[in-house]
Design a protein around this motif. Structure first.
Motif, PDB file in Angstrom:
ATOM      1  N   TRP A  97       0.796  -1.090   0.073  1.00 29.70           N
ATOM      2  CA  TRP A  97      -0.160  -0.014  -0.054  1.00 29.70           C
ATOM      3  C   TRP A  97       0.639   1.182   0.025  1.00 29.70           C
ATOM      4  O   TRP A  97       0.329   2.226  -0.625  1.00 29.70           O
ATOM      5  N   VAL A  98       1.971   1.150   0.691  1.00 29.83           N
ATOM      6  CA  VAL A  98       3.010   2.183   0.685  1.00 29.83           C
ATOM      7  C   VAL A  98       3.382   2.581  -0.743  1.00 29.83           C
ATOM      8  O   VAL A  98       3.387   3.687  -1.227  1.00 29.83           O
ATOM      9  N   ARG A  99       3.767   1.531  -1.402  1.00 31.45           N
ATOM     10  CA  ARG A  99       4.234   1.649  -2.877  1.00 31.45           C
ATOM     11  C   ARG A  99       3.080   2.320  -3.738  1.00 31.45           C
ATOM     12  O   ARG A  99       3.447   2.986  -4.436  1.00 31.45           O
ATOM     13  N   ARG A 100       2.088   1.554  -3.605  1.00 23.64           N
ATOM     14  CA  ARG A 100       0.889   2.103  -4.281  1.00 23.64           C
ATOM     15  C   ARG A 100       0.419   3.570  -3.993  1.00 23.64           C
ATOM     16  O   ARG A 100       0.316   4.448  -5.056  1.00 23.64           O
ATOM     17  N   GLY A 101       0.523   3.837  -2.788  1.00 22.29           N
ATOM     18  CA  GLY A 101       0.369   5.254  -2.453  1.00 22.29           C
ATOM     19  C   GLY A 101       1.311   6.276  -2.926  1.00 22.29           C
ATOM     20  O   GLY A 101       1.102   7.500  -3.461  1.00 22.29           O
ATOM     21  N   LEU A 102       2.570   5.683  -3.173  1.00 24.63           N
ATOM     22  CA  LEU A 102       3.594   6.678  -3.561  1.00 24.63           C
ATOM     23  C   LEU A 102       3.892   6.625  -5.106  1.00 24.63           C
ATOM     24  O   LEU A 102       4.718   7.207  -5.641  1.00 24.63           O
ATOM     25  N   ALA A 103       3.122   5.731  -5.851  1.00 25.61           N
ATOM     26  CA  ALA A 103       3.368   5.577  -7.173  1.00 25.61           C
ATOM     27  C   ALA A 103       3.256   6.749  -7.966  1.00 25.61           C
ATOM     28  O   ALA A 103       3.952   7.094  -8.960  1.00 25.61           O
ATOM     29  N   PRO A 104       2.064   7.718  -7.741  1.00 26.81           N
ATOM     30  CA  PRO A 104       1.936   8.902  -8.513  1.00 26.81           C
ATOM     31  C   PRO A 104       3.435   9.926  -8.300  1.00 26.81           C
ATOM     32  O   PRO A 104       3.546  10.366  -9.311  1.00 26.81           O
ATOM     33  N   LEU A 105       3.928   9.726  -6.859  1.00 28.17           N
ATOM     34  CA  LEU A 105       5.090  10.512  -6.825  1.00 28.17           C
ATOM     35  C   LEU A 105       6.135   9.948  -7.923  1.00 28.17           C
ATOM     36  O   LEU A 105       7.064  10.759  -8.264  1.00 28.17           O
ATOM     37  N   LYS A 106       6.387   8.760  -7.779  1.00 33.05           N
ATOM     38  CA  LYS A 106       7.273   8.279  -8.687  1.00 33.05           C
ATOM     39  C   LYS A 106       7.176   8.555  -9.947  1.00 33.05           C
ATOM     40  O   LYS A 106       7.911   8.752 -10.693  1.00 33.05           O
ATOM     41  N   ALA A 107       5.723   8.381 -10.517  1.00 28.93           N
ATOM     42  CA  ALA A 107       5.656   8.691 -11.809  1.00 28.93           C
ATOM     43  C   ALA A 107       6.278  10.190 -12.108  1.00 28.93           C
ATOM     44  O   ALA A 107       6.390  10.507 -13.292  1.00 28.93           O
ATOM     45  N   TYR A 108       5.854  10.895 -11.083  1.00 28.58           N
ATOM     46  CA  TYR A 108       6.152  12.358 -11.326  1.00 28.58           C
ATOM     47  C   TYR A 108       7.715  12.616 -11.352  1.00 28.58           C
ATOM     48  O   TYR A 108       8.085  13.551 -12.179  1.00 28.58           O
ATOM     49  N   ARG A 109       8.231  11.908 -10.507  1.00 24.31           N
ATOM     50  CA  ARG A 109       9.811  12.017 -10.411  1.00 24.31           C
ATOM     51  C   ARG A 109      10.487  11.430 -11.831  1.00 24.31           C
ATOM     52  O   ARG A 109      11.065  12.188 -12.333  1.00 24.31           O
ATOM     53  N   ASN A 110       9.777  10.351 -12.218  1.00 18.62           N
ATOM     54  CA  ASN A 110      10.285  10.031 -13.602  1.00 18.62           C
ATOM     55  C   ASN A 110      10.156  10.806 -14.791  1.00 18.62           C
ATOM     56  O   ASN A 110      10.906  11.094 -15.673  1.00 18.62           O
ATOM     57  N   GLN A 111       8.944  11.428 -14.477  1.00 17.95           N
ATOM     58  CA  GLN A 111       8.422  12.452 -15.795  1.00 17.95           C
ATOM     59  C   GLN A 111       9.845  13.714 -15.634  1.00 17.95           C
ATOM     60  O   GLN A 111      10.389  14.106 -16.746  1.00 17.95           O
ATOM     61  N   LEU A 112      10.000  14.008 -14.383  1.00 20.42           N
ATOM     62  CA  LEU A 112      11.397  15.308 -14.307  1.00 20.42           C
ATOM     63  C   LEU A 112      12.299  14.454 -14.751  1.00 20.42           C
ATOM     64  O   LEU A 112      13.184  15.310 -15.348  1.00 20.42           O
ATOM     65  N   GLN A 113      12.780  13.416 -14.316  1.00 18.64           N
ATOM     66  CA  GLN A 113      13.983  12.718 -14.729  1.00 18.64           C
ATOM     67  C   GLN A 113      14.230  12.403 -16.102  1.00 18.64           C
ATOM     68  O   GLN A 113      15.200  12.844 -16.659  1.00 18.64           O
ATOM     69  N   ALA A 114      13.033  12.344 -16.798  1.00 18.99           N
ATOM     70  CA  ALA A 114      13.227  11.981 -18.211  1.00 18.99           C
ATOM     71  C   ALA A 114      13.457  13.342 -19.118  1.00 18.99           C
ATOM     72  O   ALA A 114      13.781  13.681 -20.134  1.00 18.99           O
ATOM     73  N   ARG A 115      13.306  14.529 -18.386  1.00 20.53           N
ATOM     74  CA  ARG A 115      13.496  15.827 -18.940  1.00 20.53           C
ATOM     75  C   ARG A 115      14.915  16.440 -19.530  1.00 20.53           C
ATOM     76  O   ARG A 115      15.874  15.815 -18.631  1.00 20.53           O
ATOM     77  N   THR A 116      15.058  16.537 -20.683  1.00 17.50           N
ATOM     78  CA  THR A 116      16.172  17.317 -20.871  1.00 17.50           C
ATOM     79  C   THR A 116      16.297  18.816 -20.463  1.00 17.50           C
ATOM     80  O   THR A 116      15.245  19.338 -20.240  1.00 17.50           O
ATOM     81  N   PRO A 117      17.330  18.976 -20.134  1.00 16.17           N
ATOM     82  CA  PRO A 117      17.460  20.417 -19.510  1.00 16.17           C
ATOM     83  C   PRO A 117      16.671  21.522 -20.166  1.00 16.17           C
ATOM     84  O   PRO A 117      16.111  22.605 -19.299  1.00 16.17           O
ATOM     85  N   GLY A 118      16.592  21.555 -21.449  1.00 13.13           N
ATOM     86  CA  GLY A 118      15.807  22.650 -22.168  1.00 13.13           C
ATOM     87  C   GLY A 118      14.484  22.502 -22.408  1.00 13.13           C
ATOM     88  O   GLY A 118      13.785  23.156 -22.708  1.00 13.13           O
ATOM     89  N   HIS A 119      14.010  21.102 -21.895  1.00 15.95           N
ATOM     90  CA  HIS A 119      12.497  20.842 -22.148  1.00 15.95           C
ATOM     91  C   HIS A 119      11.846  21.308 -21.078  1.00 15.95           C
ATOM     92  O   HIS A 119      11.837  20.830 -19.879  1.00 15.95           O
ATOM     93  N   LEU A 120      10.755  22.500 -21.506  1.00 16.72           N
ATOM     94  CA  LEU A 120      10.333  23.104 -20.227  1.00 16.72           C
ATOM     95  C   LEU A 120       8.802  22.955 -20.487  1.00 16.72           C
ATOM     96  O   LEU A 120       8.077  23.858 -19.959  1.00 16.72           O
ATOM     97  N   GLU A 121       8.147  21.996 -21.094  1.00 11.71           N
ATOM     98  CA  GLU A 121       6.795  21.851 -21.054  1.00 11.71           C
ATOM     99  C   GLU A 121       6.199  21.531 -19.463  1.00 11.71           C
ATOM    100  O   GLU A 121       7.102  21.055 -18.969  1.00 11.71           O
ATOM    101  N   PRO A 122       5.079  21.861 -19.306  1.00 13.19           N
ATOM    102  CA  PRO A 122       4.429  21.498 -18.031  1.00 13.19           C
ATOM    103  C   PRO A 122       4.273  19.913 -17.945  1.00 13.19           C
ATOM    104  O   PRO A 122       4.162  18.943 -18.755  1.00 13.19           O
TER     105      PRO A 122
END
Lengths: 455, 219
Positions: A177-202
């Motif tokens: 349940w902790v992992r399930r609860g934190l899954a959206p945060l991880k997805a958000y972190r992955n989105q951020l990590q996948a960004r190249t420095p100049g990619h500034l879309e929301p």
């Protein structure tokens, strides 16, 4: 630019550990409390039975003593009706402490010398003592404590058994349940990590928990503002370049036309001076525009792209001015970098200009990029002193004033590299040579850009 | 050589036109894309000098249209925008070269010479033709080791022949390379220049094809 970041422990592990520790702690506390209360209860029940036994046996024993032959008062054991183990043992005594009657399997050390009235305990037995007939007769009943202890252990075992079985399941549940609860945060972190420095879309914040969503909104807002600021900065530099260059081009062309038309030597000299000043002004304007780009924030592009064709294009362009002097060595595989093309052009052109200007006319200039993204520009020249090398990073410092230049070249390169967290290394003599000058730097490489892997 | 100059700054355009004309080129100058399109509908050009930021659009659009319609006119972009991606876009659109403002007029001529040389298939600006040694870039010509002086109009005519080796060029095509729009052309002007060239370079260098025009001889 990069600052040492102290890594905080993982929120998931922290939650899992603390929830598991709390669960186990509370469960053990509950078991302990339950066992304690149960022990109290059955102690009361056992004591009550002990008391009842004593009070039942005493009148019967007194009656029997009265009915006996009064001549012989020596202690007697009641013969057992049939052979059995005795759980409770007792003895009946008179007020002088003489044992009148006792159970058959009584052990000599069961009862201490003095037994207080009511309940008392020894190390091994629970005792009950009461008296009757104005204290002339008393009875002492003993019950081994073993039985009670075993009962306590059984109760504890009964309570702990489900805990042992359920605890791992509960811990797995907590983890899930902790992992399930934190899954959206991880997805958000992955989105951020996948960004190249100049990619500034929301970023997508729809799935974020309510507590974190405002933070996501703020980050998106900041990204949008940053993107607008960078676009404005780029447009400003491009427009400023256009607005400055056009009148300079008009003035230079007109002066050159005038120069061709005037015949008097005096006017021709003036035209030459004017032309030279205009060219100097053009170079200065160019360098200032370059400095604005180098010190601006748009040094990284939205998407990484292959360095090789860009470097090839720039070197070929320069080679037209200096035919046969540039020797380019590139790796075979594409090398992706998020360094903005304009920044790359400024960096490489300035390194090339520097190498070409400050080396003997016609001597070769080596330009090499290795598969790790390290760029080297090597030219022939006399060995430079350490002091000279250190000063070359500064704006308006020039090694040799005989050569036309603004003295901004290496300062621009330094500014660009600092802007992307890298630095310019200057060496003299060049690596593996007895003389020469080498400028090298690491270009930002994105190794996974060509595989589509965004991790 | 007939050149179309598309430049929205009148002062810069005028200076470039004046300079090119002084060197014997025929230059038509327009300030927007619409006029440039009209020019291409009526006149075959040897070279297009194209600014990118024009009042009615980007010069790249015109270049795309020309290449799409099969026009292979040599093109040199003149612009105040120097971004590498813009330069690459210009070259990808079919431009032969790119010159960032402000530029030296000598640099412009060197680039024009290089671009037209490439489009005519000559690898170098210097080549031999029979007993002639011609350097188009520096405008030097030697016949049998002796220097020969050509006027700018004569050079313009010779350039036109050199860019179309072996081709028969019509009277009007040759006249267009000598004169811009609006210039007065006398009926026998072309013959005058052809005969001057034959006199200076040798009678066999330019062949007359009756009813068709003239052709550069295979020497």
């Amino acid at each position: 630019m990069s600052r040492e970041i102290h890594r905080s422990p993982s929120l998931q592990k922290l939650l899992e550990r603390r929830l598991a520790a709390s669960l186990v702690g509370f469960w053990l506390l509950a078991v302990g409390l339950a066992a304690f209360l149960a022990y109290q209860q059955f102690n009361q029940a056992f004591d009550s039975a002990l008391q009842e036994t004593g009070q039942r046996i005493l009148p019967l024993a007194i009656l029997e003593i009265f009915n006996r032959d009064t001549g012989n008062l020596s202690s007697q054991s009641l013969p057992a009706l049939n052979i059995h183990d005795e759980y409770l043992t007792y003895r009946v005594m008179d007020h002088q402490g003489t044992v009148l009657l006792q159970s058959h399997a009584i052990q000599p050390d069961t009862f201490p010398q003095e037994v207080p009235p009511g309940f008392s305990s020894t190390a091994s037995h629970r005792l009950y003592m009461t008296s009757a007939v104005s204290g002339r007769y008393s009875i002492q009943v003993a019950e081994p404590l073993n039985e009670r202890r075993q009962l306590l252990f059984k109760t504890l075992a009964t309570l702990l058994l489900p805990l042992v079985l359920l605890l791992p399941a509960s811990l797995l549940g907590i983890g899930f349940w902790v992992r399930r609860g934190l899954a959206p945060l991880k997805a958000y972190r992955n989105q951020l990590q996948a960004r190249t420095p100049g990619h500034l879309e929301p970023l997508d914040i729809q799935l974020l928990p309510g507590e974190i969503q405002p933070m996501g909104e703020t980050i998106n807002h900041l990204l949008e503002r940053l993107s607008r600021a960078l676009t404005a900065e780029r447009n400003f530099t491009a427009n400023a370049a256009h607005e400055l260059r056009t009148p300079l081009a008009v003035a230079l062309a007109q002066v050159q036309r005038l120069h061709q038309q005037v015949k008097t030597p005096d006017l021709q000299t003036r035209c030459e001076q004017l032309e030279s000043s205009l060219k100097q002004l053009s170079r200065l304007a160019e360098k200032l525009l370059e400095l604005a780009t180098a010190e601006g924030a748009g040094l990284l592009a939205e998407k990484p792209s292959d360095l090789l064709p860009r470097i090839e294009f720039l070197v070929q362009e320069k080679a037209r001015q200096y035919p046969g002097r540039l020797h380019l060595h590139l790796p075979e595989q594409p090398l992706y970098s998020s360094l903005d093309t304009e920044a790359l052009a400024l960096l490489l052109n300035n390194l090339l200009d520097n190498a070409l200007k400050y080396s003997p006319s016609g001597s070769p200039v080596e330009v090499a990029l290795n598969p790790e993204g390290r760029l080297q520009v090597i030219n022939a020249c006399e060995t430079l002193s350490l002091e000279n090398l250190q000063n070359l990073h500064q704006p308006f410092i020039r090694y040799c004033s005989d050569v036309a230049g603004s003295g901004l070249g290496l300062a621009l390169v330094t500014a660009i590299l600092e802007g992307v967290g890298e630095k310019l290394e200057l060496k003299s003599p060049a690596t593996g040579r007895n003389s020469g000058f080498e400028a090298s730097c690491q270009l930002r490489i994105n190794h996974y850009a060509n595989t589509g892997n965004t991790e | 050589m007939r050149i179309l100059l598309v430049e929205d700054s009148p002062e810069l355009g005028a200076a470039i036109q004046e300079d090119l004309e002084a060197r014997g080129q025929a230059v038509d100058r327009v300030e927007d894309l619409r006029s440039a399109r009209l020019c291409f509908e009526t006149t075959p050009y040897d070279l297009l000098l194209l600014d990118l930021m024009l009042p009615d659009g980007s010069g790249l659009d015109l270049l795309h249209e020309l290449r799409a319609s099969g026009q292979s006119v040599a093109t040199l972009i003149l612009t105040a925008r120097s971004r590498i991606d813009e330069r690459i876009a210009g070259l990808n659109a079919g431009a032969d070269d790119y010159l960032v403002k402000p530029f030296d007029l000598e640099e412009l001529h060197a680039r024009i010479a290089a671009v037209t040389r490439r489009s005519s298939g000559h690898a170098s600006s210097c080549f031999e033709w029979g007993d002639l040694l011609i350097d188009q870039a520096s405008r030097n010509l030697k016949r049998g080791g002796e220097s020969v002086h050509l006027t700018s109009r004569e050079w313009a005519l010779l350039d036109t022949f050199l860019r179309h080796p072996g081709q028969v060029l019509s009277r009007s095509r040759l006249e267009e390379s000598l004169y811009a729009f609006g210039a007065e052309v006398e009926s026998n002007t072309l013959e005058v220049y052809i005969s001057r060239l034959r006199k200076k370079l040798g009678p066999e260098v330019i062949e007359t094809r009756r009813g068709l025009g003239y052709r550069m001889a295979d020497l």
